[in-house]
Enzyme design. Structure first.
Site, short mmCIF file in Angstrom:
data_model
loop_
_atom_site.label_atom_id
_atom_site.label_comp_id
_atom_site.label_asym_id
_atom_site.label_seq_id
_atom_site.Cartn_x
_atom_site.Cartn_y
_atom_site.Cartn_z
N LYS A 1 3.87 112.18 34.82
CA LYS A 1 2.89 113.15 33.94
C LYS A 1 3.72 114.27 33.47
CE LYS A 1 -1.64 115.23 34.19
NZ LYS A 1 -1.38 116.42 33.38
N GLU B 1 2.72 112.65 24.95
CA GLU B 1 2.79 113.99 25.36
C GLU B 1 4.34 114.64 25.01
OE1 GLU B 1 0.36 115.32 27.08
OE2 GLU B 1 1.09 117.13 28.17
N ARG C 1 -5.13 116.96 21.77
CA ARG C 1 -6.13 116.85 22.57
C ARG C 1 -7.71 117.04 22.20
NH1 ARG C 1 -6.00 117.39 29.03
NH2 ARG C 1 -8.37 117.87 29.22
#
Ligand code: AMP
Length: 586
Positions: A247, A316, A287
């Site tokens: 992540k 990302e 987002r």
């Protein structure tokens, strides 16, 4: 529809306290709207001229609006300003100054067109032209219409409802209840333009809505992640196996690309990146569905080389240090969020986008494919274009079935100073706009069930990077004493105050030794830059203990933080291995 009528509806909505009643009024407004104006009615009632991501802004400050009101009402600017200071709302100000005119007959579309032209005007003298045109428009309107129009350019319409209420109202218009909301919401999730949804509904009904698919250029609402505390729970939720990905902590980027359309860059400075080569359509959404394209010139450039006709990628973006090639923290990445000086900052703090999903490819939406199928396509297109799109990287992924494999990967990403990992269900479709257990985030610090603190020995330290070079230390290695051996349990690089960094550096200097003490057992991949003789005891707070393939205690602390120095403790008093085992099981 006359604009006057729309203004009456807006006034009614503004004076309606209950959401349900508000929905019913909106439904009535939509019912009375013509097919060719419903999208405009939607945008205007939300205080806009287009979906937010289109970036159609008036760029008129409140001060300018005061001047406009003065000009259109023939009052002195200072009188208007005084009233604004007293009332605080430009709509109410113009209503007070304006004499009602009932002879005007502008339609919603007329007013919309005029506003659109004003908003689009740019370049030399545009501010003055905007003031003039806006004053002329306000002059033509009755006082209620002017009240609502005066609020739009300064983003102050705010009638207290959002896109979602519009969807409810569309359902209400048809069925007098919210029964069609789920279908309308599904359509909005995959094609996040409420005006377009309203238009399709008005012209083709629910059948048309059911056929709505994603389109390149219009954002898909982002899928979001749930959280769970234990790998076991995550694996169970995902039917016994899942994909794990690091992540990264940066900006969510939904990248739209289309080779059949040309690309217009607003910011001319970005053009220098392209050396006059062809520029195909790129749009990047955050987002929250903001259009962030202008922020990422290197992504725009890299996407051009993808060997596809069109695509929508999800990823990302994260900044890195061009010298060390290391990825930077969110605090450093966030410097890239800016309107001006983009190119300069892009050179100083370049970034890469880690792509983890593909939502559209060569004219086909892929949302209903399983994640596994989408990933296969993603690998194909990114591998095919390998080496060229230096700014676009395929996110690393492994498939795991067992909690210990899960923990090992977590351990690895944590040792790389990443935020944690994302677990993903392999046979899940992409659920746009939904937060559910198809994706589960597992971050450092989220487990938080370790009640006790642990006393460790500092075995060495790593030299700092970035801001921490000032301290001479960026992280340190700690361990426990097991019989006569010193076994590592953690590398600690976060959670210290500046004062604590200085203090620990000072203390380590006194224990510095050039050779690794022979009783130390350390995995050579985590050998510190500077070894310290055993002597410094620290109390560490952590969230959990896990099995570890890296640390020689075979156990590791997760999200460790320095609590305090334990000068009162001796080496024999560090936490024992069996105590750690017990904490692991508790
Ligand atoms: P959070 O913001 O903590 O709710 O976590 C979800 C966010 O993590 C997403 O919106 C992405 O911006 C980000 N993210 C980073 N890496 C990944 C990944 N491999 N897969 C999905 N999302 C990711």
């Amino acid at each position: 529809m006359k604009f006057k009528t729309l203004a009456k509806f807006l006034n009614k909505i503004e004076n309606t306290p209950s959401r349900l009643e508000m929905t019913a009024v909106l439904a009535d407004l939509f019912k009375q709207s013509q097919k060719d104006e419903i999208d405009k009615v939607c945008y205007l009632s939300l205080g806009r001229l287009a979906p937010k991501y289109e970036g159609i802004e008036f760029n008129l400050a409140e001060k300018m609006m005061v001047r406009i009101i003065a000009r259109s009402t023939k009052f002195e600017e200072k009188e208007v300003l005084a009233a604004f200071k007293e009332i605080g709302d430009l709509g109410d100000v113009i209503k007070r100054f304006k004499k009602t005119k009932d002879d005007f007959n502008l339609s919603v579309s007329d007013v919309f067109e005029m506003l659109f032209k004003i908003a689009q005007d740019s370049g030399t003298g545009s501010q003055e032209r905007k003031i003039k045109k806006m004053a002329e428009l306000l002059e033509k309107l009755d006082s209620l219409s002017a009240k609502y129009i005066a609020r739009i350019p300064v983003n102050r319409l705010r009638l207290g409802f959002s896109d979602m209420t519009v969807l409810d109202a569309l359902s209400w218009m048809e069925n007098q209840d919210k029964s069609l909301r789920p279908e309308l919401e599904r359509a909005f999730n995959v094609l996040a333009d409420v005006g377009k949804i309203a238009f399709v509904f008005k012209t083709k009904g629910i059948k048309g809505i059911k056929k709505i698919k994603s389109e390149v250029g219009i954002p898909i609402r982002a899928a979001l992640a749930e959280r769970l505390k234990k790998p076991e729970e995550i694996l169970e939720k995902m039917d016994g196996q899942c994909a794990l990905e690091p992540k990264m902590d940066g900006f969510r980027c939904q990248i739209h690309f289309d080779r059949s359309k040309k690309f217009k860059l607003k910011d001319e400075t970005n053009l220098s990146l392209f050396e006059n080569k062809e520029k195909y359509f790129v749009r990047i959404f955050s987002r929250n569905l903001d259009n962030t394209t202008h922020m990422f010139p290197e992504i725009i450039k890299a996407v051009q080389k993808l060997k596809v006709d069109n695509a929508i990628l999800d990823g990302e973006a994260i900044a890195f240090d061009p010298q060390t090639k290391k990825f930077l923290s969110f605090q450093e990445t966030v410097q890239r969020k800016r309107k001006h000086g983009i190119l300069e900052k892009a050179i100083e703090v370049p970034l890469k986008v880690f792509v983890f999903d593909i939502l559209y490819l060569n004219n086909k939406p892929l949302l209903n494919m399983t994640f596994k199928q989408r990933r296969t396509l993603l690998e194909k297109i990114l591998n095919k274009s390998k080496g060229e799109e230096k700014a676009i990287i395929l996110t690393r992924q492994i498939i795991v079935k067992k909690p210990n494999e899960f923990n090992q990967f977590f351990e690895k990403v944590v040792s790389e100073e990443l935020e944690g990992l994302m677990a993903k269900k392999l046979d899940a479709v992409y659920q746009a706009g939904n937060r559910n257990f198809n994706w589960v985030k597992y971050k450092v610090g989220m487990q938080s069930d370790l009640a006790d603190t642990i006393d460790c020995v500092v075995m060495g330290y790593y030299k700092g990077k970035g801001k921490r070079t000032n301290f001479g230390i960026g992280a340190f290695l700690v361990g426990i004493v097991d019989k006569n051996k010193f076994l590592t349990v953690s590398k600690i690089g976060i959670g210290l105050t500046d004062k604590q960094w200085r203090e620990i550096h000072k203390r380590c200097q006194k224990l510095k030794t050039y050779k690794k003490p022979k009783e130390y057992q350390v995995n050579k991949n985590i050998n510190p830059d500077v070894w310290c003789k055993p002597g410094l005891i620290v109390e560490i707070e952590a969230d959990t203990i896990t099995r570890s393939p890296i640390h020689t205690a075979k156990l590791a602390l997760r999200f460790p933080r320095l609590k305090r120095f334990r000068d009162d403790k001796s080496l024999n008093e560090t936490t024992k291995k069996n105590e750690l085992e017990r904490l692991l099981k508790s």
